[in-house]
Design an enzyme around this catalytic site. Structure first.
Site, PDB file in Angstrom:
ATOM      1  N   HIS A 105     -11.949  -2.267  -4.307  1.00  0.00           N
ATOM      2  CA  HIS A 105     -13.033  -2.922  -3.565  1.00  0.00           C
ATOM      3  C   HIS A 105     -14.350  -2.710  -4.306  1.00  0.00           C
ATOM      4  O   HIS A 105     -14.957  -1.639  -4.199  1.00  0.00           O
ATOM      5  CB  HIS A 105     -13.144  -2.337  -2.150  1.00  0.00           C
ATOM      6  CG  HIS A 105     -12.046  -2.747  -1.237  1.00  0.00           C
ATOM      7  ND1 HIS A 105     -12.100  -3.889  -0.473  1.00  0.00           N
ATOM      8  CD2 HIS A 105     -10.848  -2.180  -0.985  1.00  0.00           C
ATOM      9  CE1 HIS A 105     -10.980  -4.002   0.228  1.00  0.00           C
ATOM     10  NE2 HIS A 105     -10.212  -2.977  -0.070  1.00  0.00           N
ATOM     11  N   CYS A 116      -8.637  -7.223  -3.533  1.00  0.00           N
ATOM     12  CA  CYS A 116      -7.641  -6.512  -2.738  1.00  0.00           C
ATOM     13  C   CYS A 116      -6.509  -7.464  -2.308  1.00  0.00           C
ATOM     14  O   CYS A 116      -5.774  -7.953  -3.146  1.00  0.00           O
ATOM     15  CB  CYS A 116      -8.300  -5.815  -1.549  1.00  0.00           C
ATOM     16  SG  CYS A 116      -7.244  -4.558  -0.783  1.00  0.00           S
ATOM     17  N   GLU A 163     -17.197  -3.885  -3.598  1.00  0.00           N
ATOM     18  CA  GLU A 163     -18.285  -3.736  -2.630  1.00  0.00           C
ATOM     19  C   GLU A 163     -18.375  -2.319  -2.071  1.00  0.00           C
ATOM     20  O   GLU A 163     -19.380  -1.956  -1.447  1.00  0.00           O
ATOM     21  CB  GLU A 163     -18.143  -4.765  -1.508  1.00  0.00           C
ATOM     22  CG  GLU A 163     -17.108  -4.441  -0.440  1.00  0.00           C
ATOM     23  CD  GLU A 163     -15.678  -4.760  -0.861  1.00  0.00           C
ATOM     24  OE1 GLU A 163     -14.787  -4.644  -0.009  1.00  0.00           O
ATOM     25  OE2 GLU A 163     -15.459  -5.121  -2.033  1.00  0.00           O
TER      26      GLU A 163
END
Length: 214
Positions: free
Chosen positions: A192, A82, A194
């Protein structure tokens, strides 16, 4: 055992990234740190980030992490996420114009106002939510990930690499923009991983196995 250092410069979803990396490879040693020595000793480095680029660059300088970051980016498998992707370029037009790290030629620009989807419906800024990612190069981090897989995005600015060869994937909003960059031992994603469920974990697992020298 693979050792991974996550840059802690006060910005980013550090706990969730560490947890996702540990889930991707339970045998990995994952450390969230602002200790330059620990970053130098780690075999791999993750550079996350959320928020404004001005604050990112200021915090890296304030915590004296810039030398360790540049050294890691020159010598280790390195993943930017990001804002950590945007900071790798030369400059960003955010905050009135900010010089960035200059590790990948290019700049960061804001999505223009008035975007509309193919049906004519207005698109919101920031670009937030799930969107399809289309790899444009064959890279080890895409192994086992189907083209067009959905990843999770939250951003108002995006990267414009100066060299087409550094572009690793695109996403449409509504025109294609750089969703991932690849430059030598650097790989960076605007989304992202995650927060991207199974495909995000697969990308992180691929990163933990990636050998840029091959």
């Amino acid at each position: 055992m693979c050792s991974v250092a996550i840059f802690d410069y006060g910005m980013g979803n550090l706990h969730s990234i560490a947890k996702a990396l540990q889930h991707a490879d339970p045998g990995a040693s994952v450390t969230v740190t602002d200790d330059p020595g620990a970053i130098r000793r780690a075999q791999r480095v993750v550079f996350p980030g959320v928020g404004a680029i001005r604050d990112c660059m200021a915090m890296l300088d304030q915590r004296r992490l810039l030398p360790a970051l540049h050294q890691a980016a020159a010598s280790k498998p390195f993943l930017g996420i990001c804002l950590g992707m945007q900071a790798l370029l030369e400059e960003s037009e955010e905050n009135g114009g900010i010089r960035c790290l200059g590790l990948i030629p290019g700049r960061v620009v804001r999505f223009p106002e008035g975007l509309r989807d193919p049906a004519g419906q207005p698109l919101k800024i920031p670009h937030m939510g799930w969107n399809r990612v289309q790899p444009v190069i064959d890279h080890p981090l895409w192994q086992g990930i189907e083209p067009g897989s959905r990843f999770y995005f939250v951003h108002s600015y995006y990267a414009e690499p100066a060299q087409r060869r550094d572009l690793a994937a695109t996403t449409d909003y509504p025109a294609p923009f750089a969703a991932a960059l690849a430059h030598d031992n650097l790989f960076a994603v605007q989304f992202h991983p995650e927060k991207s469920q199974a495909v995000g974990l697969r990308l992180l697992a691929n990163f933990l196995r990636w050998d840029p020298a091959r």
